[in-house]
Design a protein around this motif. Structure first.
Motif, PDB file in Angstrom:
ATOM      1  N   VAL A   1       6.977   1.011 -13.366  1.00  0.00           N
ATOM      2  CA  VAL A   1       6.317   0.275 -14.448  1.00  0.00           C
ATOM      3  C   VAL A   1       4.802   0.420 -14.358  1.00  0.00           C
ATOM      4  O   VAL A   1       4.118   0.682 -15.344  1.00  0.00           O
ATOM      5  N   LEU A   2       4.264   0.246 -13.159  1.00  0.00           N
ATOM      6  CA  LEU A   2       2.810   0.193 -12.968  1.00  0.00           C
ATOM      7  C   LEU A   2       2.194   1.523 -12.539  1.00  0.00           C
ATOM      8  O   LEU A   2       0.977   1.612 -12.423  1.00  0.00           O
ATOM      9  N   ASP A   3       3.029   2.538 -12.289  1.00  0.00           N
ATOM     10  CA  ASP A   3       2.570   3.822 -11.736  1.00  0.00           C
ATOM     11  C   ASP A   3       1.870   3.605 -10.397  1.00  0.00           C
ATOM     12  O   ASP A   3       0.782   4.104 -10.143  1.00  0.00           O
ATOM     13  N   TRP A   4       2.495   2.791  -9.548  1.00  0.00           N
ATOM     14  CA  TRP A   4       2.009   2.514  -8.208  1.00  0.00           C
ATOM     15  C   TRP A   4       2.839   3.315  -7.207  1.00  0.00           C
ATOM     16  O   TRP A   4       3.785   4.006  -7.583  1.00  0.00           O
ATOM     17  N   VAL A   5       2.496   3.193  -5.928  1.00  0.00           N
ATOM     18  CA  VAL A   5       3.195   3.934  -4.880  1.00  0.00           C
ATOM     19  C   VAL A   5       3.688   2.980  -3.796  1.00  0.00           C
ATOM     20  O   VAL A   5       3.092   1.936  -3.541  1.00  0.00           O
ATOM     21  N   SER A   6       4.785   3.378  -3.183  1.00  0.00           N
ATOM     22  CA  SER A   6       5.354   2.615  -2.073  1.00  0.00           C
ATOM     23  C   SER A   6       4.585   2.955  -0.798  1.00  0.00           C
ATOM     24  O   SER A   6       4.330   4.121  -0.511  1.00  0.00           O
ATOM     25  N   VAL A   7       4.224   1.908  -0.034  1.00  0.00           N
ATOM     26  CA  VAL A   7       3.504   2.137   1.219  1.00  0.00           C
ATOM     27  C   VAL A   7       4.242   1.571   2.423  1.00  0.00           C
ATOM     28  O   VAL A   7       3.839   1.803   3.557  1.00  0.00           O
ATOM     29  N   TYR A   8       5.321   0.837   2.176  1.00  0.00           N
ATOM     30  CA  TYR A   8       6.081   0.252   3.282  1.00  0.00           C
ATOM     31  C   TYR A   8       7.468  -0.054   2.764  1.00  0.00           C
ATOM     32  O   TYR A   8       7.625  -0.563   1.657  1.00  0.00           O
ATOM     33  N   ASP A   9       8.484   0.247   3.580  1.00  0.00           N
ATOM     34  CA  ASP A   9       9.853   0.030   3.130  1.00  0.00           C
ATOM     35  C   ASP A   9      10.773  -0.172   4.325  1.00  0.00           C
ATOM     36  O   ASP A   9      10.940   0.732   5.145  1.00  0.00           O
ATOM     37  N   THR A  10      11.326  -1.375   4.431  1.00  0.00           N
ATOM     38  CA  THR A  10      12.354  -1.681   5.422  1.00  0.00           C
ATOM     39  C   THR A  10      13.474  -2.389   4.667  1.00  0.00           C
ATOM     40  O   THR A  10      13.297  -2.758   3.503  1.00  0.00           O
ATOM     41  N   PRO A  11      14.622  -2.613   5.286  1.00  0.00           N
ATOM     42  CA  PRO A  11      15.686  -3.339   4.584  1.00  0.00           C
ATOM     43  C   PRO A  11      15.276  -4.738   4.127  1.00  0.00           C
ATOM     44  O   PRO A  11      15.809  -5.256   3.156  1.00  0.00           O
ATOM     45  N   GLU A  12      14.313  -5.351   4.796  1.00  0.00           N
ATOM     46  CA  GLU A  12      13.903  -6.714   4.469  1.00  0.00           C
ATOM     47  C   GLU A  12      12.683  -6.791   3.554  1.00  0.00           C
ATOM     48  O   GLU A  12      12.409  -7.845   2.977  1.00  0.00           O
ATOM     49  N   GLU A  13      11.938  -5.689   3.409  1.00  0.00           N
ATOM     50  CA  GLU A  13      10.656  -5.781   2.711  1.00  0.00           C
ATOM     51  C   GLU A  13      10.247  -4.408   2.159  1.00  0.00           C
ATOM     52  O   GLU A  13      10.442  -3.391   2.799  1.00  0.00           O
ATOM     53  N   ALA A  14       9.681  -4.423   0.962  1.00  0.00           N
ATOM     54  CA  ALA A  14       9.136  -3.206   0.363  1.00  0.00           C
ATOM     55  C   ALA A  14       7.789  -3.552  -0.276  1.00  0.00           C
ATOM     56  O   ALA A  14       7.662  -4.596  -0.917  1.00  0.00           O
ATOM     57  N   VAL A  15       6.809  -2.676  -0.083  1.00  0.00           N
ATOM     58  CA  VAL A  15       5.454  -2.940  -0.553  1.00  0.00           C
ATOM     59  C   VAL A  15       4.995  -1.789  -1.433  1.00  0.00           C
ATOM     60  O   VAL A  15       5.157  -0.613  -1.072  1.00  0.00           O
ATOM     61  N   ILE A  16       4.407  -2.143  -2.594  1.00  0.00           N
ATOM     62  CA  ILE A  16       3.799  -1.140  -3.468  1.00  0.00           C
ATOM     63  C   ILE A  16       2.354  -1.538  -3.733  1.00  0.00           C
ATOM     64  O   ILE A  16       2.012  -2.719  -3.716  1.00  0.00           O
ATOM     65  N   VAL A  17       1.523  -0.505  -3.954  1.00  0.00           N
ATOM     66  CA  VAL A  17       0.097  -0.731  -4.217  1.00  0.00           C
ATOM     67  C   VAL A  17      -0.366   0.236  -5.297  1.00  0.00           C
ATOM     68  O   VAL A  17       0.261   1.279  -5.532  1.00  0.00           O
ATOM     69  N   PRO A  18      -1.499  -0.076  -5.931  1.00  0.00           N
ATOM     70  CA  PRO A  18      -2.070   0.887  -6.889  1.00  0.00           C
ATOM     71  C   PRO A  18      -2.428   2.192  -6.184  1.00  0.00           C
ATOM     72  O   PRO A  18      -2.846   2.182  -5.023  1.00  0.00           O
ATOM     73  N   ARG A  19      -2.261   3.300  -6.882  1.00  0.00           N
ATOM     74  CA  ARG A  19      -2.607   4.600  -6.307  1.00  0.00           C
ATOM     75  C   ARG A  19      -4.054   4.615  -5.810  1.00  0.00           C
ATOM     76  O   ARG A  19      -4.360   5.208  -4.786  1.00  0.00           O
ATOM     77  N   GLU A  20      -4.935   3.949  -6.545  1.00  0.00           N
ATOM     78  CA  GLU A  20      -6.350   3.932  -6.190  1.00  0.00           C
ATOM     79  C   GLU A  20      -6.597   3.275  -4.834  1.00  0.00           C
ATOM     80  O   GLU A  20      -7.600   3.538  -4.188  1.00  0.00           O
ATOM     81  N   ALA A  21      -5.693   2.399  -4.418  1.00  0.00           N
ATOM     82  CA  ALA A  21      -5.855   1.733  -3.128  1.00  0.00           C
ATOM     83  C   ALA A  21      -5.740   2.730  -1.984  1.00  0.00           C
ATOM     84  O   ALA A  21      -6.194   2.452  -0.868  1.00  0.00           O
ATOM     85  N   LEU A  22      -5.135   3.878  -2.241  1.00  0.00           N
ATOM     86  CA  LEU A  22      -4.956   4.894  -1.204  1.00  0.00           C
ATOM     87  C   LEU A  22      -6.059   5.949  -1.231  1.00  0.00           C
ATOM     88  O   LEU A  22      -6.099   6.819  -0.375  1.00  0.00           O
ATOM     89  N   GLU A  23      -6.939   5.875  -2.216  1.00  0.00           N
ATOM     90  CA  GLU A  23      -8.032   6.846  -2.308  1.00  0.00           C
ATOM     91  C   GLU A  23      -9.151   6.452  -1.367  1.00  0.00           C
ATOM     92  O   GLU A  23      -9.391   5.281  -1.120  1.00  0.00           O
TER      93      GLU A  23
END
Length: 136
Positions: free
Chosen positions: A25-47
């Motif tokens: 939806v937001l054109d963001w990227v996943s930066v963390y993924d475990t069975p209990e938790e998943a995190v997405i951030v704006p692409r710009e946050a990785l620049e």
């Protein structure tokens, strides 16, 4: 002292599916993924550098969304929701249709027909709004 709004945490039956959906939806990227938790951030946050060199740079980095596993489904109206807004150069109705095609559902929370926003729900039933187009 400076505190930063860092993330919004969303209880989820399926954190990975929710993270994938919102990332699309937001054109963001996943930066963390475990069975209990998943995190997405704006692409710009990785620049740029991994670590912000100053407090000002750190404060300007965007917030993330964290989806955490819970056993129960959402019940009742959300106490907090996200507002999304298309830019004035975008076709708002086309953006709403894109969200519906991705699995969003229209929702009636008593908003009436005269409002300038559209209420939708994500695949797990969390409400969010698509506001009128804007450039600020």
């Amino acid at each position: 002292m400076a505190l930063k709004w860092y993330t919004v945490v969303v209880d989820s039956i399926d954190p990975q599916a929710q993270a994938r959906w919102w990332a699309e939806v937001l054109d963001w990227v996943s930066v963390y993924d475990t069975p209990e938790e998943a995190v997405i951030v704006p692409r710009e946050a990785l620049e740029g550098p991994e670590r912000a060199a100053s407090l000002e740079e750190w404060m300007r980095r965007g917030q993330g969304l964290v989806f955490v596993s819970v056993p129960e489904r959402r019940s009742g109206k959300n106490r907090l929701h996200l507002d999304l807004a298309p830019h004035t150069s975008q076709d708002r109705d086309a953006e709403i249709q894109r969200l519906l095609d991705l699995g969003a559902t229209r929702a009636d929370v008593g908003q009436g027909e005269e409002v300038s926003w559209t209420v939708l729900t994500d695949p797990e039933g969390n409400e969010f709004c698509v506001l009128s187009s804007r450039d600020q």
